[in-house]
Design an enzyme around this catalytic site. Structure first.
Site, PDB file in Angstrom:
ATOM      1  N   HIS A 137       0.979  -1.140  -0.080  1.00 43.16           N
ATOM      2  CA  HIS A 137       0.131  -0.175  -0.086  1.00 43.16           C
ATOM      3  C   HIS A 137       0.918   1.383   0.474  1.00 43.16           C
ATOM      4  O   HIS A 137       0.568   2.337   0.459  1.00 43.16           O
ATOM      5  CB  HIS A 137      -1.244   0.230   1.525  1.00 43.16           C
ATOM      6  CG  HIS A 137      -2.241  -0.953   1.092  1.00 43.16           C
ATOM      7  ND1 HIS A 137      -2.737  -1.448   1.776  1.00 43.16           N
ATOM      8  CD2 HIS A 137      -3.104  -0.636  -0.005  1.00 43.16           C
ATOM      9  CE1 HIS A 137      -3.634  -2.426   1.377  1.00 43.16           C
ATOM     10  NE2 HIS A 137      -4.161  -1.800  -0.023  1.00 43.16           N
ATOM     11  N   GLU A 167      -0.774   1.489  -9.551  1.00 42.34           N
ATOM     12  CA  GLU A 167      -2.422   1.281  -9.415  1.00 42.34           C
ATOM     13  C   GLU A 167      -2.653   2.904  -9.552  1.00 42.34           C
ATOM     14  O   GLU A 167      -3.857   3.606 -10.068  1.00 42.34           O
ATOM     15  CB  GLU A 167      -2.899   0.551  -8.694  1.00 42.34           C
ATOM     16  CG  GLU A 167      -2.777   0.587  -6.438  1.00 42.34           C
ATOM     17  CD  GLU A 167      -2.732   0.419  -5.943  1.00 42.34           C
ATOM     18  OE1 GLU A 167      -3.970   0.900  -5.574  1.00 42.34           O
ATOM     19  OE2 GLU A 167      -2.576  -1.046  -5.850  1.00 42.34           O
ATOM     20  N   HIS A 227      -4.912  -4.311 -11.079  1.00 44.64           N
ATOM     21  CA  HIS A 227      -5.277  -3.446  -9.731  1.00 44.64           C
ATOM     22  C   HIS A 227      -6.921  -3.799 -10.423  1.00 44.64           C
ATOM     23  O   HIS A 227      -7.522  -3.202 -11.301  1.00 44.64           O
ATOM     24  CB  HIS A 227      -5.061  -2.282  -9.680  1.00 44.64           C
ATOM     25  CG  HIS A 227      -5.316  -1.706  -8.538  1.00 44.64           C
ATOM     26  ND1 HIS A 227      -6.962  -0.648  -8.587  1.00 44.64           N
ATOM     27  CD2 HIS A 227      -5.069  -2.394  -7.277  1.00 44.64           C
ATOM     28  CE1 HIS A 227      -7.240  -0.508  -7.376  1.00 44.64           C
ATOM     29  NE2 HIS A 227      -6.619  -1.155  -6.333  1.00 44.64           N
TER      30      HIS A 227
END
Length: 395
Positions: free
Chosen positions: A205, A255, A305
């Protein structure tokens, strides 16, 4: 070129006559869509989901309709893409990127319906008979190794051959020694639970400092990962290549980029082994095909993604079928309520970790207004930098 020209001969879909947006509330997130109508009686749909900015994406889509879409021929996809991007002075960013992406999906839906062929026939045909997908979102609940292991076994039992998960909790920048051990123990428990044949992807992340990311690639090495995703913030993109040189597993990401211009630094620095464009963020069919081609020039593969709804899953299947350097597609579909599939009628199902070739014209999906009316958006928010975010309790 950046204005609608009504003097050109029109294609079989007619001209765009109306654009509307809809948003569906779910426990996971609000899903937003654009529906494009033509004067030939056809409708095309695309996904414009933003995890937190549903109002903004819908408002921009409706505003763009008057500026760039009404009167246009849906077959002029390249010009419409440029008209929205350049004509609206978009310079990157998530809201504009999402709107351009969703409208582009709707145009391919319209073209496929007008010609009576699935959308993938317009994007390179098929290089494969079915599309392999991996499960995400399966690990909601307690952040304990045994709980992760149990849920991983249950997900594999549904036929998935690949799983992705974030074991790091609310970690940001650095991890305490206790949190580092807990995170690695979670990965070890999942690997032990599913065995060596299941592919595992670990999500970072985009939130670790370089020295933490470097420690993590060493700690994760024994678990034979398919990739380590976004270990560093993209503000430090130049350090991705340095981290790749230290890692034994592939590094993935992308992404957060919305077109080839934003991807330029990723390609220029050889930041990743695997790019992860999102069909509802990176520019739709028109742009993602170009990104895949550039990735191929850099010996990279594509694993799109997709933290969106089954509509984006279905559209992504159409997009990757003709992509020679495709690896695998993300899906959260197993996390969703049954009514989501009622709302996006015709979405392709996941069977044994794969999705079969589409057969319906266009994307094959219709939005069912009655279901949307029964499940309005909540405009909730979950903060992934707060303790317990992995439970996805939206507030």
């Amino acid at each position: 070129m950046l204005t609608v020209d009504n003097t050109r001969p029109v294609g079989p879909a007619g001209r765009i006559s109306r654009v509307e947006t809809l948003t569906l509330g779910t426990a996971w997130r609000d899903f937003s869509y654009v529906r494009v109508h033509t004067d030939a009686g056809l409708t095309g749909v695309g996904e414009i989901t933003h995890p937190y900015r549903a109002r903004e994406t819908c408002q921009l889509a409706e505003a763009m309709a008057g500026r760039h879409l009404i009167g246009a021929d849906p077959f002029d996809v390249e010009e419409i893409w440029l008209r929205m991007y350049q004509g609206d002075f978009l310079r990157g960013g998530d809201v504009g990127g999402i709107v351009v992406s969703g409208v582009d999906q709707a145009l391919y839906d319209l073209m496929g319906k007008a010609l009576g062929v699935p959308a993938y026939r317009l994007t390179g045909g098929a290089c494969r008979d079915r599309v392999r997908v991996y499960a995400n979102g399966w690990y909601t609940g307690d952040r304990e190794p045994a709980a992760f292991a149990e849920r991983a076994r249950a997900t594999v039992a549904k036929g998935y051959t690949a799983l992705k998960f974030d074991p790091f909790g609310a970690g940001l920048g650095e991890l305490s020694r206790a949190e580092l051990r807990r995170s690695i123990d979670i990965v070890a428990a999942v690997r032990a639970a599913v065995g060596p044949e299941i592919e595992l992807y670990v999500e970072g992340h985009a939130r670790f400092a370089m020295h933490t990311a470097a420690r993590l690639v060493r700690e994760l090495e024994p678990f034979d990962l398919g990739w380590f995703e976004e270990p560093l913030p993209w503000t430090h993109i130049e350090r991705y290549a340095e981290l790749r040189a230290r890692a034994t597993m592939p590094i993935s990401g992308g992404e957060h980029f919305h077109n080839r211009y934003e991807y330029a630094r990723l390609f220029a620095t050889d930041a990743v082994d695997i790019i992860q464009p999102d069909l509802s963020m990176a520019g739709g069919f028109t742009e993602v095909r170009k990104l895949a081609a550039i990735a191929d020039q850099h010996a990279m593969v594509v694993a799109p993604h997709n933290s969106n709804s089954p509509l984006c899953t279905t559209a992504s299947v159409h997009a990757v079928l003709g992509m020679p350097n495709f690896k695998i597609l993300e899906t959260f579909d197993g996390l969703l309520e049954d009514y989501v599939f009622d709302a996006v009628r015709g979405a392709l199902p996941v069977v044994d970790g794969h999705i079969d070739l589409p057969t319906a014209p266009g994307l094959g999906i219709e939005l069912v207004d009655e279901v949307f009316a029964e499940h309005p958006p909540s405009h909730g928010f979950w903060n992934m930098f707060a303790e317990g975010w992995e439970k996805r309790d939206r507030r």
